[in-house]
Design a protein around this motif. Structure first.
Motif, PDB file in Angstrom:
ATOM      1  N   PHE A 173       0.892  -1.297   0.090  1.00 19.58           N
ATOM      2  CA  PHE A 173       0.073  -0.091  -0.317  1.00 19.58           C
ATOM      3  C   PHE A 173       0.886   1.422  -0.072  1.00 19.58           C
ATOM      4  O   PHE A 173       0.600   2.325  -0.635  1.00 19.58           O
ATOM      5  N   GLY A 174       1.977   1.150   0.680  1.00 14.44           N
ATOM      6  CA  GLY A 174       3.007   2.426   0.882  1.00 14.44           C
ATOM      7  C   GLY A 174       3.626   2.610  -0.369  1.00 14.44           C
ATOM      8  O   GLY A 174       4.036   3.511  -0.605  1.00 14.44           O
ATOM      9  N   GLN A 175       3.555   1.562  -1.466  1.00 14.28           N
ATOM     10  CA  GLN A 175       4.240   1.940  -2.627  1.00 14.28           C
ATOM     11  C   GLN A 175       3.265   2.207  -3.936  1.00 14.28           C
ATOM     12  O   GLN A 175       3.573   2.416  -5.003  1.00 14.28           O
ATOM     13  N   VAL A 176       2.176   1.979  -3.560  1.00 13.69           N
ATOM     14  CA  VAL A 176       1.026   2.383  -4.577  1.00 13.69           C
ATOM     15  C   VAL A 176       1.017   4.138  -4.929  1.00 13.69           C
ATOM     16  O   VAL A 176       1.128   4.722  -4.025  1.00 13.69           O
ATOM     17  N   ASN A 177       0.987   4.138  -6.246  1.00 11.01           N
ATOM     18  CA  ASN A 177       1.199   5.659  -6.580  1.00 11.01           C
ATOM     19  C   ASN A 177       0.169   6.203  -7.375  1.00 11.01           C
ATOM     20  O   ASN A 177      -0.349   5.530  -8.348  1.00 11.01           O
ATOM     21  N   LEU A 178      -0.192   7.405  -7.283  1.00 12.64           N
ATOM     22  CA  LEU A 178      -1.172   8.047  -8.081  1.00 12.64           C
ATOM     23  C   LEU A 178      -0.467   8.620  -9.360  1.00 12.64           C
ATOM     24  O   LEU A 178      -1.104   8.732 -10.423  1.00 12.64           O
ATOM     25  N   MET A 179       0.672   9.023  -9.308  1.00  9.78           N
ATOM     26  CA  MET A 179       1.318   9.759 -10.341  1.00  9.78           C
ATOM     27  C   MET A 179       3.060   9.605 -10.204  1.00  9.78           C
ATOM     28  O   MET A 179       3.361   9.542  -9.254  1.00  9.78           O
ATOM     29  N   THR A 180       3.448   9.123 -11.406  1.00  6.83           N
ATOM     30  CA  THR A 180       4.725   8.954 -11.372  1.00  6.83           C
ATOM     31  C   THR A 180       5.369  10.157 -12.717  1.00  6.83           C
ATOM     32  O   THR A 180       4.858  10.046 -13.693  1.00  6.83           O
ATOM     33  N   ILE A 181       6.311  11.090 -12.228  1.00  4.53           N
ATOM     34  CA  ILE A 181       6.879  12.048 -13.333  1.00  4.53           C
ATOM     35  C   ILE A 181       8.500  11.665 -13.305  1.00  4.53           C
ATOM     36  O   ILE A 181       9.022  11.653 -12.328  1.00  4.53           O
ATOM     37  N   THR A 182       8.963  11.832 -14.401  1.00  2.00           N
ATOM     38  CA  THR A 182      10.425  11.656 -14.595  1.00  2.00           C
ATOM     39  C   THR A 182      11.024  13.395 -14.963  1.00  2.00           C
ATOM     40  O   THR A 182      10.459  13.745 -15.797  1.00  2.00           O
ATOM     41  N   ASN A 183      11.689  13.930 -13.758  1.00  2.00           N
ATOM     42  CA  ASN A 183      12.360  15.294 -14.051  1.00  2.00           C
ATOM     43  C   ASN A 183      13.404  15.406 -14.876  1.00  2.00           C
ATOM     44  O   ASN A 183      13.683  14.251 -15.600  1.00  2.00           O
ATOM     45  N   SER A 184      14.018  16.403 -14.974  1.00  2.00           N
ATOM     46  CA  SER A 184      15.076  16.913 -15.884  1.00  2.00           C
ATOM     47  C   SER A 184      16.419  16.044 -15.755  1.00  2.00           C
ATOM     48  O   SER A 184      17.041  15.642 -16.607  1.00  2.00           O
ATOM     49  N   ALA A 193      -0.322   6.933  -3.221  1.00  2.25           N
ATOM     50  CA  ALA A 193      -1.982   6.959  -3.249  1.00  2.25           C
ATOM     51  C   ALA A 193      -2.392   7.504  -1.849  1.00  2.25           C
ATOM     52  O   ALA A 193      -3.851   7.673  -1.590  1.00  2.25           O
ATOM     53  N   TYR A 194      -1.773   7.242  -0.690  1.00  2.20           N
ATOM     54  CA  TYR A 194      -2.155   7.428   0.573  1.00  2.20           C
ATOM     55  C   TYR A 194      -2.619   8.919   0.961  1.00  2.20           C
ATOM     56  O   TYR A 194      -3.019   9.244   1.999  1.00  2.20           O
ATOM     57  N   VAL A 195      -2.092   9.741   0.074  1.00  2.00           N
ATOM     58  CA  VAL A 195      -2.457  11.120  -0.096  1.00  2.00           C
ATOM     59  C   VAL A 195      -3.959  11.435   0.105  1.00  2.00           C
ATOM     60  O   VAL A 195      -4.665  12.167   0.635  1.00  2.00           O
ATOM     61  N   LEU A 196      -4.539  10.449  -0.751  1.00  2.00           N
ATOM     62  CA  LEU A 196      -6.112  10.577  -0.745  1.00  2.00           C
ATOM     63  C   LEU A 196      -6.743  10.242   0.584  1.00  2.00           C
ATOM     64  O   LEU A 196      -7.798  10.783   0.695  1.00  2.00           O
ATOM     65  N   ILE A 197      -6.121   9.366   1.377  1.00  2.00           N
ATOM     66  CA  ILE A 197      -6.701   9.228   2.753  1.00  2.00           C
ATOM     67  C   ILE A 197      -6.724  10.709   3.485  1.00  2.00           C
ATOM     68  O   ILE A 197      -7.878  10.817   4.202  1.00  2.00           O
ATOM     69  N   LEU A 198      -5.558  11.679   3.608  1.00  2.00           N
ATOM     70  CA  LEU A 198      -5.996  12.840   4.035  1.00  2.00           C
ATOM     71  C   LEU A 198      -6.978  13.709   3.309  1.00  2.00           C
ATOM     72  O   LEU A 198      -7.860  14.182   4.183  1.00  2.00           O
TER      73      LEU A 198
END
Length: 342
Positions: A173-184, A193-198
């Motif tokens: 659960f701690g490794q489930v992600n809503l979004m992944t972005i590759t920076n420069s 994903a646990y941000v949604l709980i807040l």
């Protein structure tokens, strides 16, 4: 230019200042917004690397546990109390639940584990509420006592060793992600994903405080408890509810802390009380009760997390964080005192 003209200009400035103060008094949420903008502009000007999505994701990730704590403190503060045992409740719940699952139910899913955390936190919160009602003592004194009692129970009867191998469901659960972005720099930045709980907890808290009878009772009891009793609100029930609700959020926060960090440490979260209370106060809640909003509290959490996360970017040692945090609290106290007088 005549003295009359100077006098008129001076009165106009005073009137505009008074109007600005009055507007801020009616909109306390503007205070953390202004501070957030100020911090972002200063840090971004000193170190342009601040304006990266990676920093935003880090701030959101770091705000989850603190935000859950702050929502609980908000409900207690709005009812005229003060809760400082939430970190100990989270430590007790997260460590005992993790140890139980590891030893007796290693295949248990994340949903039952979250329910166990919420139930354990609610029970601890109910103990706080019952003690406040039974002892007729200030909530601050009671929760200071239970703060040490809960942490003592963990260290004495449950254990002090680290759990590095947490249950599989918590790790996943701690490794489930809503979004992944590759920076420069070709580095992957992830928003968990646990941000949604807040987000869900904030919405539920807002509904309780603004759309239910218990919410009206909370603000009434926090504002004028004697008048609230005459109006038919039962103060003991309100106190029991707010402490139970704060305990539930603390229990959930403890489970999320373990999932996010992939270990259970009974010594974690100690000392986080000041930052959480500061976030709630900066968001417009009054220590005396009867005020405070979910939006303001979330902005206060964002501000405190922002300060803690970006000071290093501008070359300020982390040891200064507490001093800066204290300055924000003093500034907020003076600001809200001034707006109330105006």
């Amino acid at each position: 230019m005549t003295d009359t003209t100077f006098g008129t200009a001076s009165r106009d400035r005073e009137n505009r200042f008074a109007q600005a103060i009055e507007w801020l008094a009616r909109n306390p949420i503007a205070f953390p917004v202004l501070l957030i903008c100020l911090v972002c502009l200063v840090v971004g000007a000193i170190n342009p690397s601040f304006w990266q999505v990676a920093n935003l994701f880090d701030i959101l990730r770091a705000s989850v546990v603190r935000g859950l704590f702050a929502l609980g403190v908000l409900t207690v503060l709005a009812a005229g109390g003060l809760e400082v045992s939430f970190a100990s409740i989270a430590a007790l719940v997260m460590y005992s639940v993790t140890k139980f699952v590891v030893n007796y139910a290693p295949d248990l899913g994340i949903l039952p584990i979250l329910v166990m955390g919420a139930a354990g936190g609610t029970l601890c919160g109910m103990i706080n509420g019952m003690l406040v009602n039974w002892l007729k003592a200030p909530a601050l004194i009671v929760t200071i006592g239970t703060q040490y009692a809960f942490r003592g129970i963990v260290l004495t009867f449950i254990g002090t060793s680290l759990f590095m191998n947490i249950p599989v469901s918590m790790d996943a659960f701690g490794q489930v992600n809503l979004m992944t972005i590759t920076n420069s720099s070709e580095f992957e930045v992830k928003l968990p994903a646990y941000v949604l709980i807040l987000v869900v907890a904030a919405c539920v808290t807002w509904v309780i405080l603004n759309r239910t009878l218990i919410g009206r009772a909370i603000y009434a009891v926090g504002g004028k408890p004697e008048i609230a009793e005459r109006l038919g609100f039962r103060v003991p029930r309100v106190q029991l509810f707010v402490f139970s609700f704060a305990g539930m959020l603390a229990g959930i926060a403890g489970i999320l802390h373990v999932s996010a960090n992939r270990l259970a440490n009974p010594f974690d979260l100690a000392g986080s009380e000041l930052a959480v209370i500061a976030a709630v106060v900066l968001g417009g809640a009054r220590i005396t009760g009867g005020a405070g909003t979910v939006g303001g509290t979330m902005l206060g959490v964002l501000l405190i997390t922002l300060v803690n996360n970006v000071l290093v970017l501008v070359g300020i040692p982390s040891t200064w964080q507490t001093a800066i945090l204290g300055g924000f609290i003093l500034f907020a106290g003076l600001f809200f005192t001034l707006t109330e007088k105006k």
